[in-house]
Design an enzyme around this catalytic site. Structure first.
Site, short mmCIF file in Angstrom:
data_model
loop_
_atom_site.label_atom_id
_atom_site.label_comp_id
_atom_site.label_asym_id
_atom_site.label_seq_id
_atom_site.Cartn_x
_atom_site.Cartn_y
_atom_site.Cartn_z
N ARG A 37 2.85 4.48 -16.35
CA ARG A 37 3.31 4.23 -17.72
C ARG A 37 4.59 5.01 -18.01
NH1 ARG A 37 -2.24 5.16 -18.87
NH2 ARG A 37 -3.35 3.19 -18.75
N GLU B 246 -11.83 7.30 -5.01
CA GLU B 246 -11.95 6.99 -3.58
C GLU B 246 -13.34 7.43 -3.10
OE1 GLU B 246 -10.57 5.30 -0.21
OE2 GLU B 246 -9.36 5.49 -2.01
N ARG C 7 -2.05 6.42 7.76
CA ARG C 7 -1.62 5.16 8.38
C ARG C 7 -0.32 5.35 9.14
NH1 ARG C 7 -3.90 0.19 7.03
NH2 ARG C 7 -2.78 -0.33 8.93
N ARG D 204 -4.03 7.07 -3.74
CA ARG D 204 -3.65 5.84 -3.04
C ARG D 204 -3.27 4.80 -4.09
NH1 ARG D 204 -7.75 8.20 -0.13
NH2 ARG D 204 -7.60 8.13 2.15
N CYS E 191 -7.58 2.57 -12.42
CA CYS E 191 -7.85 3.78 -11.62
C CYS E 191 -9.31 3.78 -11.19
CB CYS E 191 -7.58 5.04 -12.44
SG CYS E 191 -5.87 5.26 -12.94
N TYR F 146 3.96 6.04 2.60
CA TYR F 146 3.03 7.16 2.67
C TYR F 146 3.84 8.44 2.66
CZ TYR F 146 -0.53 3.72 3.62
OH TYR F 146 -1.38 2.66 3.50
N ARG G 235 0.83 -1.20 0.00
CA ARG G 235 0.00 0.00 0.00
C ARG G 235 0.87 1.24 0.00
NH1 ARG G 235 -5.02 0.38 2.20
NH2 ARG G 235 -4.77 2.41 1.22
#
Length: 120
Positions: free
Chosen positions: A63, A77, A115, A89, A74, A107, A7
């Site tokens: 890419r 959210e 997080r 994210r 894609c 992150y 993540r």
């Protein structure tokens, strides 16, 4: 080799195409570097962005880094009241000898707040 999900997220300063692309490139490069991965280790990558980011698809950044043969997706959210704005994210599925505990999630900038327990 195991299949792992890694993540990551980055918060942008503004919704500008080049800023989004360079920020997502930075995030992807950090995920690869911190987990000692090559492009050949990637299985697929899913991106989400908050509804306030409309200038570019995050997959374009992947890419530009050479991930043209990696399946990319894609999505938007969820638009939750009070959520952190301008965030991209990523969830990368990879083949790696790392255990779940060894995987380093990344992150960047304000996205660390998402997080703090696993941010590197």
């Amino acid at each position: 080799m195991a299949v792992r999900a890694i993540r990551g997220a980055v918060q942008l300063d503004a919704d500008e195409s080049e800023h989004l692309l360079t920020s997502v490139e930075e995030l992807l490069a950090a995920i690869l570097e911190q987990n000692e991965l090559s492009l050949d280790d990637l299985i697929s990558v899913i991106f989400t962005s908050t509804p306030d980011l409309v200038s570019e698809f995050p997959a374009v950044a992947a890419r530009r880094l050479g991930m043209g043969d990696v399946p990319l997706m894609c999505a938007q959210e969820l638009d939750i009241a009070g959520s952190l704005p301008r965030v991209v994210r990523v969830m990368a599925h990879v083949e790696t000898p790392l255990t779940r505990q060894q995987v380093r999630h990344v992150y960047l900038r304000g996205a660390v707040a998402l997080r703090r327990d696993i941010a590197q």
